[in-house]
Write an enzyme that holds these catalytic residues in place. Structure first.
Site, PDB file in Angstrom:
ATOM      1  N   HIS A 292       8.265  30.020  20.362  1.00  0.00           N
ATOM      2  CA  HIS A 292       9.201  29.208  21.151  1.00  0.00           C
ATOM      3  C   HIS A 292       8.512  28.499  22.316  1.00  0.00           C
ATOM      4  O   HIS A 292       9.076  27.573  22.897  1.00  0.00           O
ATOM      5  CB  HIS A 292      10.376  30.063  21.647  1.00  0.00           C
ATOM      6  CG  HIS A 292      10.075  30.967  22.796  1.00  0.00           C
ATOM      7  ND1 HIS A 292       9.797  32.307  22.649  1.00  0.00           N
ATOM      8  CD2 HIS A 292      10.018  30.730  24.129  1.00  0.00           C
ATOM      9  CE1 HIS A 292       9.585  32.843  23.838  1.00  0.00           C
ATOM     10  NE2 HIS A 292       9.715  31.909  24.752  1.00  0.00           N
TER      11      HIS A 292
ATOM     12  N   ASP B  73       8.370  35.083  16.202  1.00  0.00           N
ATOM     13  CA  ASP B  73       8.072  34.387  17.460  1.00  0.00           C
ATOM     14  C   ASP B  73       6.588  34.459  17.818  1.00  0.00           C
ATOM     15  O   ASP B  73       6.226  34.559  18.985  1.00  0.00           O
ATOM     16  CB  ASP B  73       8.927  34.931  18.604  1.00  0.00           C
ATOM     17  CG  ASP B  73       9.042  33.938  19.760  1.00  0.00           C
ATOM     18  OD1 ASP B  73       8.824  32.730  19.523  1.00  0.00           O
ATOM     19  OD2 ASP B  73       9.334  34.370  20.890  1.00  0.00           O
TER      20      ASP B  73
ATOM     21  N   SER C  53       6.410  34.060  28.872  1.00  0.00           N
ATOM     22  CA  SER C  53       6.416  34.124  27.407  1.00  0.00           C
ATOM     23  C   SER C  53       5.046  33.769  26.847  1.00  0.00           C
ATOM     24  O   SER C  53       4.459  32.751  27.213  1.00  0.00           O
ATOM     25  CB  SER C  53       7.465  33.166  26.847  1.00  0.00           C
ATOM     26  OG  SER C  53       8.762  33.577  27.179  1.00  0.00           O
TER      27      SER C  53
END
Length: 482
Positions: free
Chosen positions: A131, A161, A235
């Site tokens: 993402h 992911d 992230s």
């Protein structure tokens, strides 16, 4: 010499100095006295002792994470992405408008920031989250020493992911990958990343749980849960143990009030065992191929538990076994209830699907099942998850259509989710209902789904009426399948 023998000017200066010094003290004392409550004088209280950490304990210096982080932080990078977005102006096709406003922009550039981890210095491989780089037209990486480099996209897997990039640079430093299976609840961990666009930031905590799943909207799940703060921009960053080894890739934090409400100690990381398996496949082929048992299941509820003579209302009951599948070879039968896979508890159909999705092709799986109320052990070897399925195998009303996973280009776009109609035979039942090649099925009256296995699972109990919502180009429509 006594004060009386000092010269007059000197005595005056000394008196003024003493008065000034005393005056500050006296003024403070008077002020405090005026503001003090009119109570009886308390007993004298000893001045509090200010505590401080010692420099050493029993001759040993106090522990610090600084030496370990000095080795870790050069391997954690900042990831910058740019995406060109077309601006839809309702007047853009009007010649008069274009003549009056020739410089109205037709597109804009969206920029975002994330983190990544160098895991192979020789080849320049960088791990991050899918993402983080999703939909990006341009990706660059900034190293801890300030160098900014273009990043080459190697591959990504939205279902876990994980994404892999490659950079070319000298003097890269990589993090060694630890065995995440050895992590225990209570182990200390440290998160390193670039939250909110800030430069490298370090937070610490403990492992709160391992093997965490059941979190909506996050694909296949086997998360490390930690109370180390993981905020937007973290992230793709590193979760390391106290030896400075990578144990996870930070991916998400949970807060029902949104990220701006602050950290509440629920953060998640993808374990290195899973990240390594996905990375290996992405580097080798650019895509991930998953193993499957080749069956459909539904969750055991109280009614089914009673009918199947089960003590507990848990497990995944088999509703269909596909011919030639791993399950068929292992002897799984319709009506069997799977309660455990490789020792991992299976409480419902979603748990079994999540377990399957995390296993590579060829994995040996020990299944604990209940057949007519009796325990049974079966052994299966997972086969490759099919990328396409004949529509007739899913439902007779789809006969003539070939249903497939979304192509990577569509999945990468992030603009649509569902399954892809790869082909439709002319004159077939599906064609007569209006289904066409390249349609994307985004919703179905058979149930919710995100991918091909989920689409198939919705037909465990075929709906009386089959209605599909499809995307055809940029238009949406609804088809009643006959």
């Amino acid at each position: 010499m006594s004060a009386s023998n000092l010269p007059s000017a000197t005595r005056t200066l000394l008196a003024l100095s003493l008065a000034a010094a005393f005056g500050g003290f006296a003024a403070t004392a008077v002020r405090d006295a005026l503001h003090a409550p009119a109570n009886a004088s308390p007993a004298a209280i000893a001045a509090p002792v200010v505590g401080a950490l010692p420099n050493a304990v029993d001759g040993q210096p106090m522990p610090s994470l600084a030496p370990m982080l000095a080795r870790v932080t050069p391997a954690v990078v900042s990831v910058h992405t740019k995406q060109v977005v077309q601006i839809r102006n309702p007047f853009a096709n009007d010649p008069m408008f274009r003549r009056l406003f020739p410089n109205v922009p037709q597109e804009r550039i969206n920029e975002s920031l994330g983190s990544g981890v160098v895991v192979d210095a020789a080849n320049g491989y960088v791990l991050t989250n899918h993402h983080v780089i999703e939909n990006a037209d341009e990706v660059s990486v900034t190293l801890s020493d300030g160098r900014t480099l273009p990043a080459e996209f190697v591959g990504s897997d939205p279902d876990t992911d994980i994404a892999v990039m490659r950079i070319e640079a000298d003097n890269l430093q990589a993090l060694p990958l630890a065995d995440s299976e050895a992590l225990r609840v209570g182990d200390f961990v440290v998160a390193v990343g670039n939250p909110f666009g800030l430069s490298q930031t370090v937070t610490s905590g403990i492992v709160s749980a391992v093997g965490r799943s059941g979190i909506r909207g996050l694909g296949y799940q086997d998360f490390i849960q930690t109370d180390a703060s993981i905020n937007p921009g973290n992230s793709g960053g590193a979760l390391v143990n106290l030896a400075g080894q990578l144990v996870g890739i930070n991916t998400a934090s949970f807060n029902p009030r949104g990220s701006m409400a602050g950290n509440i100690g629920l953060s998640f990381a993808i374990p290195t065992r899973l990240a390594r398996e996905v990375m290996t496949q992405l580097i080798a082929t650019g895509e991930v191929r998953r193993g499957t048992l080749g069956l459909d299941t539904q969750t055991v509820d109280a009614r089914l538990a009673q009918a199947l003579e089960l003590g507990d209302a848990r497990g995944a009951v088999v509703t269909r076994v596909y011919e030639g599948s791993a399950a068929a070879q292992a002897g799984v039968q319709r009506g069997d209830v799977i309660v455990s896979a490789n020792g991992q508890r299976i409480d419902d159909a979603a748990a079994l699907r999540n377990f399957e999705g995390l296993q590579p092709v060829g994995s040996a799986i020990a299944l604990e099942v209940r057949r007519e109320g009796r325990p049974l052990q079966l052994n299966a070897t997972l086969r490759e998850q099919p990328r396409t399925v004949a529509g007739a195998q899913i439902d007779p009303r789809l006969a003539g259509a070939t249903i497939a996973e979304l192509p990577e280009r569509l999945r990468q776009s992030g603009r649509v989710a569902g399954v892809w109609v790869e082909a439709v035979e002319p004159g077939s039942r599906a064609a007569r209902s209006g289904l066409a090649a390249n349609d994307v099925i985004v919703a179905s009256s058979a149930g919710e789904f995100d991918d091909l296995p989920g689409f198939r699972a919705g037909f465990t109990q075929a709906p009386a009426q089959l209605v599909l919502r499809i995307m055809r180009g940029s238009r949406q429509g609804v088809l009643q399948m006959q």
